[in-house]
Write an enzyme that holds these catalytic residues in place. Sequence first.
Site, PDB file in Angstrom:
ATOM      1  CG  ASP A  48     112.490  19.877 -57.199  1.00 30.02           C
ATOM      2  OD1 ASP A  48     112.711  18.814 -57.700  1.00 30.02           O
ATOM      3  OD2 ASP A  48     113.263  20.622 -56.936  1.00 30.02           O
ATOM      4  CE  LYS A  70     111.300  27.752 -58.002  1.00 31.38           C
ATOM      5  NZ  LYS A  70     112.242  28.365 -58.959  1.00 31.38           N
ATOM      6  CG  MET A 196     120.135  25.379 -63.599  1.00 25.77           C
ATOM      7  SD  MET A 196     119.600  26.211 -62.111  1.00 25.77           S
ATOM      8  CE  MET A 196     121.009  26.627 -61.341  1.00 25.77           C
TER       9      MET A 196
HETATM   10  N1  SAH Z   1     119.922  20.665 -56.305  1.00 28.98           N
HETATM   11  C1  SAH Z   1     120.073  20.090 -57.696  1.00 28.98           C
HETATM   12  C2  SAH Z   1     120.465  21.289 -58.796  1.00 28.98           C
HETATM   13  C3  SAH Z   1     119.123  21.869 -58.993  1.00 28.98           C
HETATM   14  S1  SAH Z   1     119.675  23.194 -60.305  1.00 28.98           S
HETATM   15  C4  SAH Z   1     121.262  19.412 -57.358  1.00 28.98           C
HETATM   16  O1  SAH Z   1     122.189  19.358 -56.136  1.00 28.98           O
HETATM   17  O2  SAH Z   1     121.688  18.499 -58.386  1.00 28.98           O
HETATM   18  C5  SAH Z   1     118.941  22.227 -61.919  1.00 28.98           C
HETATM   19  C6  SAH Z   1     120.311  21.820 -62.633  1.00 28.98           C
HETATM   20  O3  SAH Z   1     120.855  20.607 -62.083  1.00 28.98           O
HETATM   21  C7  SAH Z   1     119.735  21.065 -63.885  1.00 28.98           C
HETATM   22  O4  SAH Z   1     119.795  22.145 -64.816  1.00 28.98           O
HETATM   23  C8  SAH Z   1     120.987  20.399 -64.334  1.00 28.98           C
HETATM   24  O5  SAH Z   1     122.238  21.224 -64.760  1.00 28.98           O
HETATM   25  C9  SAH Z   1     121.226  19.647 -62.752  1.00 28.98           C
HETATM   26  N2  SAH Z   1     120.788  18.333 -62.727  1.00 28.98           N
HETATM   27  C10 SAH Z   1     119.992  17.768 -61.603  1.00 28.98           C
HETATM   28  N3  SAH Z   1     119.745  16.838 -61.815  1.00 28.98           N
HETATM   29  C11 SAH Z   1     120.217  16.255 -62.820  1.00 28.98           C
HETATM   30  C12 SAH Z   1     120.522  14.967 -63.651  1.00 28.98           C
HETATM   31  N4  SAH Z   1     119.834  13.937 -63.074  1.00 28.98           N
HETATM   32  N5  SAH Z   1     121.069  14.933 -64.796  1.00 28.98           N
HETATM   33  C13 SAH Z   1     121.690  16.021 -65.353  1.00 28.98           C
HETATM   34  N6  SAH Z   1     121.610  17.234 -64.531  1.00 28.98           N
HETATM   35  C14 SAH Z   1     121.080  17.209 -63.612  1.00 28.98           C
END
Ligand code: SAH
Length: 275
Positions: A48, A70, A196
């Site tokens: 993704d 996505k 998010m």
């Molecule tokens: N499965 C992922 C989350 C997916 S939802 C997890 O466990 O981290 C997507 C959201 O995750 C983004 O909008 C942001 O809020 C956060 N996110 C994911 N990676 C990030 C990163 N490297 N830095 C900051 N926020 C991050």
Amino acid sequence: MTVISIPPDPEFLRPGMVALVGAGPGDPDLLTVAAIKALQMADVVVHDALVSPAILELIPAGCQVIAAGKRGGNPASACQSDICDSLVALARQNKRVVRLKGGDPFVFGRGGEEACRLADEGILFRIVPGLTAGIAGPAYAGIPITHRLVNANVAFITGQESAENSGLPEGEEDRDGSRVNWELIARTFPVLILYMAMKNLAFVSQRLMAGGRSADTPVALIQWATTPQQRTLVTSLGNLVQDVAASDLKPPVIIVIGDVVRYRESLAWFPDLTV
Ligand code: SAH
């Protein structure tokens, strides 16, 4: 490179099997041994948009790579059912399939939906947890998400559930539309970790203050946490909207709300870019 120092383990990912793998938030050093084993075995990696370039570079040469990101509102990005369809099709071609997702696959990552589809289709799968952005991100910003002197619990919340989604008049949505009851959260959890949430900052901050949280409550926004592009903005609930508007912070951003943010003053250890 790290990938070749772990002995191959063919049983870990057999032909016709799918590994739903968490890649962590970006720093390749935060990949698990299990993630590396899966990547080593993969015939095809379906990743993704949140998987960092540094991690994509570790995919072995010769492995097919499919970008199935996505990103909100992007019509060119794959829809969830297409992604599930292609995982099923690749597994049926007897490939070793890695579905690589940012952070942890079961934390706001729709990995649950993908796993359910694989289970329904009778396809063998395994889940490889990853470090979620809501835990690793604050750590890289020098923020302990629990501290004995501050909080005995912490809430992980999606900021996408909001009045905008509910279609109900302002004030009604917590009860009926949004699955997030912000006032209750404001009263219950000393520390909130929001995923998010960038589109709903005005709504979320207003509801938390309506629920009794002080405008002085510190807030940290961490963009591209754990990567060389990491940037952290520290503000307060009251100034959140205007300070973010004055910055050029864009998703992905993880947000920490609560007094634990104050520890960043002494614990910031990772070289952030300035906001
Ligand atoms: N499965 C992922 C989350 C997916 S939802 C997890 O466990 O981290 C997507 C959201 O995750 C983004 O909008 C942001 O809020 C956060 N996110 C994911 N990676 C990030 C990163 N490297 N830095 C900051 N926020 C991050």
